[in-house]
Design an enzyme around this catalytic site. Sequence first.
Site, PDB file in Angstrom:
ATOM      1  N   ASP A 185       3.636 -11.279  -1.202  1.00  0.00           N
ATOM      2  CA  ASP A 185       5.232 -10.458  -1.156  1.00  0.00           C
ATOM      3  C   ASP A 185       6.075 -12.061  -1.357  1.00  0.00           C
ATOM      4  O   ASP A 185       5.794 -13.358  -1.419  1.00  0.00           O
ATOM      5  CB  ASP A 185       5.317 -10.707   0.184  1.00  0.00           C
ATOM      6  N   ARG A 206      14.736  -9.434 -10.821  1.00  0.00           N
ATOM      7  CA  ARG A 206      13.502  -9.261 -10.112  1.00  0.00           C
ATOM      8  C   ARG A 206      12.505  -9.515 -11.064  1.00  0.00           C
ATOM      9  O   ARG A 206      11.323 -10.125 -10.529  1.00  0.00           O
ATOM     10  CB  ARG A 206      13.535  -8.067  -9.315  1.00  0.00           C
ATOM     11  N   HIS A 252       8.585 -11.203 -10.324  1.00  0.00           N
ATOM     12  CA  HIS A 252       7.255 -10.152 -11.079  1.00  0.00           C
ATOM     13  C   HIS A 252       5.976 -11.290 -12.215  1.00  0.00           C
ATOM     14  O   HIS A 252       4.793 -11.065 -11.535  1.00  0.00           O
ATOM     15  CB  HIS A 252       7.525  -9.179 -10.907  1.00  0.00           C
ATOM     16  N   LEU A 281     -16.667 -14.383  -8.293  1.00  0.00           N
ATOM     17  CA  LEU A 281     -16.144 -13.903  -7.551  1.00  0.00           C
ATOM     18  C   LEU A 281     -15.537 -12.186  -8.182  1.00  0.00           C
ATOM     19  O   LEU A 281     -15.411 -11.813  -8.536  1.00  0.00           O
ATOM     20  CB  LEU A 281     -14.928 -14.552  -7.923  1.00  0.00           C
TER      21      LEU A 281
HETATM   22  C1  FPP Z   1       6.445  -7.863  -3.501  1.00  0.00           C
HETATM   23  O1  FPP Z   1       7.340  -8.668  -3.741  1.00  0.00           O
HETATM   24  C2  FPP Z   1       5.444  -8.154  -4.625  1.00  0.00           C
HETATM   25  C3  FPP Z   1       5.108  -6.840  -5.922  1.00  0.00           C
HETATM   26  C4  FPP Z   1       5.586  -5.356  -5.340  1.00  0.00           C
HETATM   27  C5  FPP Z   1       4.523  -6.824  -6.513  1.00  0.00           C
HETATM   28  C6  FPP Z   1       3.208  -7.862  -6.551  1.00  0.00           C
HETATM   29  C7  FPP Z   1       2.984  -7.574  -8.146  1.00  0.00           C
HETATM   30  C8  FPP Z   1       2.554  -9.338  -8.913  1.00  0.00           C
HETATM   31  C9  FPP Z   1       2.510 -10.463  -7.779  1.00  0.00           C
HETATM   32  C10 FPP Z   1       2.900  -9.384 -10.391  1.00  0.00           C
HETATM   33  C11 FPP Z   1       1.546  -8.635 -11.597  1.00  0.00           C
HETATM   34  C12 FPP Z   1       0.192  -8.411  -9.992  1.00  0.00           C
HETATM   35  C13 FPP Z   1      -1.175  -8.409 -11.125  1.00  0.00           C
HETATM   36  C14 FPP Z   1      -2.501  -8.470 -10.499  1.00  0.00           C
HETATM   37  C15 FPP Z   1      -0.679  -9.233 -12.305  1.00  0.00           C
HETATM   38  P1  FPP Z   1       8.445  -7.514  -3.580  1.00  0.00           P
HETATM   39  O2  FPP Z   1       8.552  -6.964  -4.404  1.00  0.00           O
HETATM   40  O3  FPP Z   1       8.692  -6.569  -2.490  1.00  0.00           O
HETATM   41  O4  FPP Z   1       9.920  -8.961  -3.366  1.00  0.00           O
HETATM   42  P2  FPP Z   1      11.078  -9.370  -2.365  1.00  0.00           P
HETATM   43  O5  FPP Z   1       9.904  -8.799  -1.002  1.00  0.00           O
HETATM   44  O6  FPP Z   1      11.331 -10.321  -2.644  1.00  0.00           O
HETATM   45  O7  FPP Z   1      11.880  -7.927  -2.762  1.00  0.00           O
END
Ligand code: FPP
Length: 259
Positions: A37, A50, A54, A148
């Site tokens: 997160d 944003r 990612h 893993l």
């Molecule tokens: C939460 O942060 C994150 C996500 C909803 C997406 C997670 C994706 C990745 C880490 C990258 C791609 C994944 C892989 C496996 C290659 P948020 O966007 O909710 O952040 P915020 O809470 O600060 O708004």
Amino acid sequence: MNRAVPSERAAVTSDAGGKRSKTSGSVTPCHVAIIMDGNGRWAKSRGMPRVAGHHSGAKAVRRCVEAAIDQGVEWLTLFAFSSENWRRPEGEVMELTSLLKQYLRSEVAELAKQGVCFRVIGDRARFSPELRAEFDRAERETAGNRRLNLTVALSYGGRDEIVKAARAMAHAVQAGTLDAEAVDEQAFGKFLWTAAMPDPDLLIRTSGERRLSNFLLWQCAYAELIFMDVLWPDFDATHLAAALADFARRDRRYGASVG
Ligand code: FPP
């Protein structure tokens, strides 16, 4: 001190809920699950869109996989896209799915080389046929690797998983292939997306939020929870090591009394 689990739990969790190092005597969790997160906040704090968060989050995934291997974790499960994330703006959903495709195309050969067995859990029917084909290919090309077990939760919701398992089990009872009296925790677990996996010993959530957000609700019944302030794109080997050190100090009793 982190104690071995009672034998009836050991069968469904992991080898005594973790592995004792021969050198340090500390316990490494067998299965670590992470709610990644803070990508959006990481980007916002830098005046970036944003999606940039990612992209940096995907780099942190690479670092985390390497760190998990180095630190002796056997199962790593990452929450990358929840069943609720479909409600995000269309542009962000498209960016996330295309990032996923990119990750799979560029990373699978490296994962295979590192001895990683890759799996997807979640409602994969909601993704495009093209992306589903990438999931299948990644699973096929890494099947049998043992160093893993990396599971990525995509279009995943814990309640959705439980409801779908209950429905499948009801169908099995109706079809006469399952005796209703034989339904117990172990039998139910076989209908979940995680049927082939041990339960997490440790659940980490980054970004300072302290919620489960519908992640592995059934499976985390006895997981140790660690909430860290670091935003996911900044997560590295030192954060994983700190979480494992914290885990090693926990006293896991599974409902038994202290002492
Ligand atoms: C939460 O942060 C994150 C996500 C909803 C997406 C997670 C994706 C990745 C880490 C990258 C791609 C994944 C892989 C496996 C290659 P948020 O966007 O909710 O952040 P915020 O809470 O600060 O708004």
